[in-house]
Structures are given as structure tokens and as C-alpha cells.
Write a protein that holds these residues in place. Structure first.
Motif, short mmCIF file in Angstrom:
data_model
loop_
_atom_site.label_atom_id
_atom_site.label_comp_id
_atom_site.label_asym_id
_atom_site.label_seq_id
_atom_site.Cartn_x
_atom_site.Cartn_y
_atom_site.Cartn_z
N GLY A 160 0.82 -1.20 0.00
CA GLY A 160 0.00 0.00 0.00
C GLY A 160 0.85 1.25 0.00
N SER A 161 0.21 2.39 -0.04
CA SER A 161 0.94 3.66 -0.07
C SER A 161 1.78 3.86 1.19
N ASP A 162 1.46 3.13 2.26
CA ASP A 162 2.25 3.20 3.49
C ASP A 162 3.24 2.03 3.61
N GLY A 163 3.33 1.20 2.57
CA GLY A 163 4.25 0.07 2.57
C GLY A 163 3.68 -1.22 3.14
N ALA A 164 2.47 -1.17 3.70
CA ALA A 164 1.86 -2.36 4.30
C ALA A 164 1.45 -3.37 3.24
N ILE A 165 1.54 -4.66 3.59
CA ILE A 165 1.06 -5.73 2.71
C ILE A 165 -0.12 -6.43 3.38
N ALA A 166 -0.64 -7.46 2.73
CA ALA A 166 -1.90 -8.08 3.15
C ALA A 166 -1.93 -8.48 4.63
N GLY A 167 -0.90 -9.14 5.11
CA GLY A 167 -0.88 -9.57 6.51
C GLY A 167 -0.97 -8.40 7.47
N GLU A 168 -0.29 -7.32 7.15
CA GLU A 168 -0.36 -6.13 8.01
C GLU A 168 -1.76 -5.52 7.98
N ARG A 169 -2.39 -5.50 6.81
CA ARG A 169 -3.75 -4.96 6.73
C ARG A 169 -4.73 -5.84 7.50
N LEU A 170 -4.54 -7.17 7.44
CA LEU A 170 -5.39 -8.05 8.24
C LEU A 170 -5.19 -7.81 9.73
N SER A 171 -3.95 -7.62 10.15
CA SER A 171 -3.69 -7.33 11.57
C SER A 171 -4.32 -6.01 11.98
N ARG A 172 -4.23 -5.00 11.12
CA ARG A 172 -4.87 -3.71 11.42
C ARG A 172 -6.38 -3.85 11.57
N ALA A 173 -6.94 -4.76 10.79
CA ALA A 173 -8.38 -5.00 10.85
C ALA A 173 -8.75 -5.94 12.01
N ARG A 174 -7.74 -6.36 12.76
CA ARG A 174 -7.89 -7.18 13.95
C ARG A 174 -8.35 -8.60 13.62
N TYR A 175 -7.91 -9.10 12.46
CA TYR A 175 -8.17 -10.50 12.12
C TYR A 175 -6.95 -11.31 12.53
N PRO A 176 -7.10 -12.34 13.37
CA PRO A 176 -5.97 -13.14 13.86
C PRO A 176 -5.54 -14.19 12.83
N TRP A 177 -4.80 -13.75 11.84
CA TRP A 177 -4.48 -14.61 10.70
C TRP A 177 -3.27 -15.50 10.95
N GLY A 178 -3.34 -16.69 10.38
CA GLY A 178 -2.22 -17.62 10.35
C GLY A 178 -1.81 -17.88 8.91
#
Length: 162
Positions: free
Chosen positions: A86-104
Motif C-alpha cells: 500500500g501507499s504506506d508500505g503495508a502488505i496483506a498480513g499487516e492490513r489483516l492485523s490492522r483489521a484485527r483479524y488473527p491470521w495464520g
């Protein structure tokens, strides 16, 4: 004819597993006057048809995964750039963490220039890396689109919990 682009990212990494599940997703969108980002349940339905045809279970929708997809589709349309960072350098896993999804497990498909869900899903299924994400071990998913109707920016996020 519009220019079409695709991109795929798969993150089979340990995610942040401490995210609480009780917070509602934030609604994100484009600046006033622009076509807002929106979820496209029809695209998820087409993805599930592809999975079922291959003996895989359907993906469920999770609003937190939807939040991550909306955020990235909106960001790509706002900045006019298609990619996984993203424009802030974040990728999918970081966006999921920001959305508070506990991804594995996390995977993401992006695209630009497709008018509708049928076109973008066909494009993704015609590409090995994108097809891999669609047919992955994910359990939940969401697809979002933003920008001009005739050249939308698309984000599909696929995830599995810890």
C-alpha cells in the motif's frame, strides 16, 4: 479497450493471533466525489464456484477481512497504483492485523482495469499464482473494488485463522 493488470501475493506465515474478534470493522472509502470502495459479494460467489468445482470448501465472508480488502482497493484507486504494498508500505498480513483479524495464513490478489466480477475472477483463474491463492488453504475471504466503473481497482483477500 482498457489496460488490465493482475498481481498475487501469498503469505503462509504465522500471523498476529491476539486480535480480539469483538470490534466492528471500520468503513473506508475514497475522498469525496470519487467512486467509493465497496465489497463485491458476486466476486466471492464466483470464487466459491471455482473452489467447489475442484472439491474445495466454500470460503466464508469475514467483515474484518472485508475491511482489509476495502482499505487496499481504496488506497490503490486513490493513489492510482496497483500493487501489493500500500501507499504506506503495508502488505496483506499487516492490513489483516490492522483489521484485527488473527491470521495464520494470508493471500491477496489485486487487479486493475476489469469492469466486473466475472472478468476479474476469470483473469485471476487464468493466472497460476492468482489461481493458487483462490484455491488455497484459506477459510475466509472478501473481494473489494474501487475507482472508475470501467477500470476498477480490485483486491481479494484470502485468510485463515491461527
Amino acid at each position: 479497450m482498457s489496460r488490465r493488470s493482475l498481481g498475487a501475493l501469498v503469505l503462509p506465515l504465522a500471523g498476529r493471533c491476539a486480535a480480539p474478534a469483538d470490534l466492528p470493522p471500520k468503513i473506508v472509502g475514497l475522498p469525496p466525489g470519487a467512486q467509493p470502495a465497496r465489497l463485491d459479494p458476486g466476486a466471492l460467489e464466483l470464487i466459491n464456484r471455482e473452489r467447489v468445482a475442484r472439491g474445495l470448501p466454500e470460503l466464508r465472508f469475514d467483515p474484518r477481512v472485508g475491511e482489509a480488502a476495502l482499505a487496499h482497493a481504496s488506497d490503490m484507486a486513490r493513489t492510482g497504483f496497483m500493487g501489493h504494498a500500500g501507499s504506506d508500505g503495508a502488505i496483506a498480513g499487516e492490513r489483516l492485523s490492522r483489521a484485527r483479524y488473527p491470521w495464520g495464513f494470508a493471500a491477496e490478489n489485486v487487479a486493475h482495469g476489469y469492469r466486473d466480477a466475472a472478468g476479474v475472477v476469470a483473469g485471476w483463474m487464468g493466472s497460476e499464482g492468482h489461481r493458487e491463492a483462490i484455491l488455497s488453504q484459506a477459510e475466509v475471504a472478501a473481494v473489494a473494488r474501487a475507482g472508475p466503473e470501467d477500470a476498477a481497482y480490485w483486491t481479494a483477500v484470502f485468510a485463515g485463522p491461527c
